[in-house]
Design a protein around this motif. Structure first.
Motif, PDB file in Angstrom:
ATOM      1  N   SER A 202      40.771  33.153  38.894  1.00  0.00           N
ATOM      2  CA  SER A 202      40.166  34.363  39.437  1.00  0.00           C
ATOM      3  C   SER A 202      40.227  34.329  40.960  1.00  0.00           C
ATOM      4  O   SER A 202      40.090  33.268  41.562  1.00  0.00           O
ATOM      5  CB  SER A 202      38.701  34.478  39.019  1.00  0.00           C
ATOM      6  OG  SER A 202      38.585  34.656  37.636  1.00  0.00           O
ATOM      7  N   SER A 203      40.435  35.495  41.549  1.00  0.00           N
ATOM      8  CA  SER A 203      40.436  35.581  43.014  1.00  0.00           C
ATOM      9  C   SER A 203      40.393  37.036  43.442  1.00  0.00           C
ATOM     10  O   SER A 203      40.458  37.943  42.628  1.00  0.00           O
ATOM     11  CB  SER A 203      41.674  34.914  43.598  1.00  0.00           C
ATOM     12  OG  SER A 203      42.812  35.724  43.394  1.00  0.00           O
ATOM     13  N   TRP A 204      40.301  37.234  44.745  1.00  0.00           N
ATOM     14  CA  TRP A 204      40.396  38.575  45.318  1.00  0.00           C
ATOM     15  C   TRP A 204      41.806  39.096  45.135  1.00  0.00           C
ATOM     16  O   TRP A 204      42.761  38.310  45.073  1.00  0.00           O
ATOM     17  CB  TRP A 204      40.073  38.528  46.814  1.00  0.00           C
ATOM     18  CG  TRP A 204      38.650  38.205  47.106  1.00  0.00           C
ATOM     19  CD1 TRP A 204      38.151  36.998  47.522  1.00  0.00           C
ATOM     20  CD2 TRP A 204      37.535  39.065  46.986  1.00  0.00           C
ATOM     21  NE1 TRP A 204      36.799  37.068  47.664  1.00  0.00           N
ATOM     22  CE2 TRP A 204      36.387  38.328  47.350  1.00  0.00           C
ATOM     23  CE3 TRP A 204      37.380  40.391  46.613  1.00  0.00           C
ATOM     24  CZ2 TRP A 204      35.118  38.876  47.351  1.00  0.00           C
ATOM     25  CZ3 TRP A 204      36.107  40.939  46.617  1.00  0.00           C
ATOM     26  CH2 TRP A 204      34.998  40.188  46.977  1.00  0.00           C
TER      27      TRP A 204
ATOM     28  N   SER B 245      46.438  34.810  42.939  1.00  0.00           N
ATOM     29  CA  SER B 245      46.030  34.324  41.618  1.00  0.00           C
ATOM     30  C   SER B 245      47.114  34.553  40.563  1.00  0.00           C
ATOM     31  O   SER B 245      47.306  33.710  39.689  1.00  0.00           O
ATOM     32  CB  SER B 245      44.715  34.971  41.178  1.00  0.00           C
ATOM     33  OG  SER B 245      44.828  36.370  41.122  1.00  0.00           O
ATOM     34  N   SER B 246      47.835  35.651  40.668  1.00  0.00           N
ATOM     35  CA  SER B 246      48.921  35.900  39.701  1.00  0.00           C
ATOM     36  C   SER B 246      50.013  34.848  39.843  1.00  0.00           C
ATOM     37  O   SER B 246      50.502  34.308  38.841  1.00  0.00           O
ATOM     38  CB  SER B 246      49.532  37.292  39.912  1.00  0.00           C
ATOM     39  OG  SER B 246      48.579  38.295  39.689  1.00  0.00           O
TER      40      SER B 246
ATOM     41  N   GLU C 261      44.664  35.200  34.026  1.00  0.00           N
ATOM     42  CA  GLU C 261      44.521  35.620  35.420  1.00  0.00           C
ATOM     43  C   GLU C 261      43.693  36.883  35.423  1.00  0.00           C
ATOM     44  O   GLU C 261      43.992  37.837  34.722  1.00  0.00           O
ATOM     45  CB  GLU C 261      45.897  35.846  36.044  1.00  0.00           C
ATOM     46  CG  GLU C 261      45.865  36.218  37.501  1.00  0.00           C
ATOM     47  CD  GLU C 261      45.690  37.700  37.707  1.00  0.00           C
ATOM     48  OE1 GLU C 261      45.080  38.062  38.716  1.00  0.00           O
ATOM     49  OE2 GLU C 261      46.143  38.500  36.882  1.00  0.00           O
ATOM     50  N   SER C 262      42.593  36.861  36.175  1.00  0.00           N
ATOM     51  CA  SER C 262      41.667  37.979  36.197  1.00  0.00           C
ATOM     52  C   SER C 262      40.919  37.976  37.523  1.00  0.00           C
ATOM     53  O   SER C 262      40.725  36.926  38.114  1.00  0.00           O
ATOM     54  CB  SER C 262      40.677  37.830  35.037  1.00  0.00           C
ATOM     55  OG  SER C 262      39.693  38.828  35.081  1.00  0.00           O
TER      56      SER C 262
ATOM     57  N   GLY D 112      36.492  35.913  34.689  1.00  0.00           N
ATOM     58  CA  GLY D 112      36.126  34.556  34.325  1.00  0.00           C
ATOM     59  C   GLY D 112      34.686  34.218  34.640  1.00  0.00           C
ATOM     60  O   GLY D 112      34.061  33.380  33.979  1.00  0.00           O
ATOM     61  N   PHE D 113      34.138  34.857  35.644  1.00  0.00           N
ATOM     62  CA  PHE D 113      32.761  34.582  36.041  1.00  0.00           C
ATOM     63  C   PHE D 113      31.756  35.281  35.136  1.00  0.00           C
ATOM     64  O   PHE D 113      30.575  34.966  35.183  1.00  0.00           O
ATOM     65  CB  PHE D 113      32.527  35.037  37.490  1.00  0.00           C
ATOM     66  CG  PHE D 113      33.343  34.263  38.469  1.00  0.00           C
ATOM     67  CD1 PHE D 113      33.025  32.962  38.791  1.00  0.00           C
ATOM     68  CD2 PHE D 113      34.455  34.833  39.060  1.00  0.00           C
ATOM     69  CE1 PHE D 113      33.771  32.229  39.697  1.00  0.00           C
ATOM     70  CE2 PHE D 113      35.211  34.119  39.968  1.00  0.00           C
ATOM     71  CZ  PHE D 113      34.876  32.827  40.286  1.00  0.00           C
TER      72      PHE D 113
END
Length: 92
Positions: free
Chosen positions: A6-8, A13-14, A83-84, A88-89
């Motif tokens: 997960s990321s901005w 992240s991809s 990837e999201s 995930g959080f």
């Protein structure tokens, strides 16, 4: 086991998820590609300010449903790189 990256938006992240999936020989679920696809269908550009505007607009409508889908995928599958953005959080 699943791995969630997960990321901005635009932070890589991809790319990281693709590398991990290849190296670990796991299936890949590119979640934020859905946001990009819908944004393109709504005539937003895929870069810069329009990409950010598209994500902000879509998050209100598509985000809650998408987060539930990511949770379902993660809890009902094994051997995935997911990837999201923030999905995930939110897994319970």
């Amino acid at each position: 086991m699943n791995i969630i990256v997960s990321s901005w938006p635009g932070a890589g992240s991809s790319t990281l998820a693709m590398i991990l999936a290849k190296e670990l020989k796991l299936r890949l679920f590119l979640g934020t590609e859905t946001f990009r696809l819908i944004g393109r269908k709504l005539n937003y550009e895929n870069t810069g300010k329009e990409r950010i505007e598209a994500d902000q607009y879509l998050e209100k409508y598509w985000g809650p449903l998408y987060d539930k889908y990511v949770e379902y995928i993660a809890l009902n599958n094994n051997g995935l790189i997911i990837e999201s953005d923030i999905g995930g959080f939110k897994i319970k």
